[in-house]
Design an enzyme around this catalytic site. Structure first.
Site, PDB file in Angstrom:
ATOM      1  N   HIS A 160       0.692  -1.567  -0.257  1.00  0.00           N
ATOM      2  CA  HIS A 160      -0.276  -0.100   0.249  1.00  0.00           C
ATOM      3  C   HIS A 160       0.949   0.887  -0.173  1.00  0.00           C
ATOM      4  CE1 HIS A 160      -4.220   1.913   0.129  1.00  0.00           C
ATOM      5  NE2 HIS A 160      -4.536   1.187   0.785  1.00  0.00           N
ATOM      6  N   ASP A 383     -10.049  -8.162 -17.264  1.00  0.00           N
ATOM      7  CA  ASP A 383     -10.318  -9.184 -18.484  1.00  0.00           C
ATOM      8  C   ASP A 383      -8.301 -10.149 -18.863  1.00  0.00           C
ATOM      9  OD1 ASP A 383     -10.421 -11.342 -20.549  1.00  0.00           O
ATOM     10  OD2 ASP A 383     -11.951  -9.818 -21.524  1.00  0.00           O
TER      11      ASP A 383
END
Length: 450
Positions: A160, A383
């Site tokens: 992070h 995708d």
């Protein structure tokens, strides 16, 4: 359900990082983040014929690795290791990469997913490991989980310190477009954050840690998913409308609703009058700068918008709570962000803002609720060449020291919203027993049905 590890390896970038780029400096705002990783899991169903099932899976797995290697060349700090709290060592050791097999079908797991079992699909132990993302830890960690049916869950844990939601989205878009062989490559803006918010010491981290310390709670926490469909969101937006907020956003309306009923649950648990409450919402600074900077800028370009609700001004109507949030977020205009980027003024504003939150949070019997929105980051567009994900998930949390957290995620259809709430177990039990709350929110429905 059992998840068996098949292999572990490091995926190195396809081209070496130039010597003059071996140390990547983190920004001042990267110090604001207290959690080590931004965990996320993508679930994909198997839609192909079973005749070529095994061969097809092996081809997919091989392509994932080669495309990740190519992507890491463009995102070279992601292939390094944490050097210290101020920098990443870009040593090309690569992303930690795990492949597993899961002894059930993806649809079987998604029919009623156990939020704590989601940790099994991640390459990092977020529950038992006390020190995460410290010096020497890999920046990028990927786990590819193959189900019996051929479905795949991709678990991602990237430090992070170098990604917020927008930056994580950029990396995933770059990786998935590379897998699909798209001609146009996505290149990140790696340096905008550290140039705008340079860091030479750890003053903001120390100030932020003091603030977070005031906002932690002792008890037993639990995470539940609440799903709001399009109809519920429309009604909540109407109820949140006022002369101050004429067109509330979906995030504002759902946040106001959750804030109202979590405050009510806390009040019921404590059997007292209304308690002071502090809400924060992470704000993406990229689009609020003048001129806006690239959406492909990495790092944590975030700041906290804070709204207070004290007993002497308590008005739990949605339009009032939405107005409080709107006022807090609307402060983040171009002039304010310009002030933040001015070293002397910006440091003073950041320090004062965190201290104000800490002072409010340090008061007796104050409830804190931290909100983060993953909406509009396009996570459902990722995708890898076998279709879009059927579910994008966070993970369940379990700890005796925690913060009340809310993560908002768009549903696959795009017109609904999931809210991942981590609350004190007693507060949660009251919330899920409230018929007014359940008029709008479904509790832990199957992702296959939303």
């Amino acid at each position: 359900m059992e998840v068996h590890i098949i292999s572990r390896e490091n995926i190195k970038p396809s081209s070496p990082t130039p010597q003059h780029l071996k140390i990547f400096k983190l920004s001042l705002l990267d110090q604001l983040i207290c959690c080590p990783y931004a965990p996320i899991v993508f679930f994909y169903a198997m839609n192909d014929s079973t005749a070529s099932h095994d061969l097809d899976i092996q081809e997919r797995l091989a392509l994932l690795k080669t495309s990740l290697s190519e992507t890491l060349t463009r995102f070279y700090p992601f292939a390094g290791k944490m050097k210290d709290d101020l920098s990443i060592e870009c040593n090309d050791e690569g992303a930690y990469y795990v492949e597993t097999r899961v002894n059930c079908c993806v649809e079987e797991f998604l029919s009623q997913p156990d939020l704590m079992l989601l940790h099994e699909f991640l390459p990092c132990d977020l529950i038992n490991t006390k020190e995460l993302a410290t010096a020497g830890a890999c920046v990028t960690n990927i786990q590819i989980n193959v189900f019996d049916c051929g479905g795949i869950a991709v678990g991602v844990c990237i430090s992070h310190r170098i990604v917020d939601g927008a930056a994580l989205s950029t990396f995933l878009k770059a990786w998935t477009s590379t897998v699909r062989g798209c001609d146009k490559k996505i290149y990140p803006n790696l340096f905008a954050n550290s140039q705008l918010f340079p860091a030479n010491d750890l003053w903001l981290r120390d100030t932020a840690m003091a603030t977070w310390g005031c906002l932690f709670i002792k008890g037993n926490c639990i995470t539940r998913r609440f799903v709001f469909d399009a109809s519920a969101i429309t009604t909540l937006k109407n109820q949140s409308t006022s002369s101050t907020v004429k067109n509330p956003t979906r995030v504002e309306a759902v946040s106001a609703f959750i804030w109202k009923y979590t405050m009510a649950a806390s009040k019921d648990k404590n059997g007292s009058s209304s308690r002071p409450s502090l809400l924060t919402h992470l704000v993406n600074l990229r689009t609020r700068m003048v001129p806006p900077i690239s959406d492909y800028s990495t790092g944590n370009l975030l700041w906290l918008a804070a709204a207070e609700c004290s007993p002497n001004t308590y008005n739990p109507e949605l339009h009032n709570l939405a107005a409080k949030m709107r006022r807090a977020i609307s402060k983040f205009d171009g002039d304010f962000v310009k002030t933040l980027t001015s070293t002397q003024q910006g440091n003073a504003v950041m320090s004062e803002s965190l201290k104000e939150m800490a002072e409010f949070g340090a008061k007796d019997e104050v409830d804190y609720f931290g909100f983060s929105s993953w909406c509009k980051f396009g996570f459902y567009e990722n995708d890898f060449g076998w279709g879009k994900p059927v579910w994008v998930s966070s993970v369940g949390l379990s700890s005796q020291v925690f913060m009340n957290l809310v993560i908002l995620v768009e549903t696959k259809s795009g017109d609904g919203m999931e809210a991942w709430l981590t609350l004190d177990e007693k507060d949660m039990n009251i919330l899920v027993s409230n018929p007014e709350f359940l008029r709008f929110a479904s509790v832990d429905p199957s992702p296959l049905l939303i």
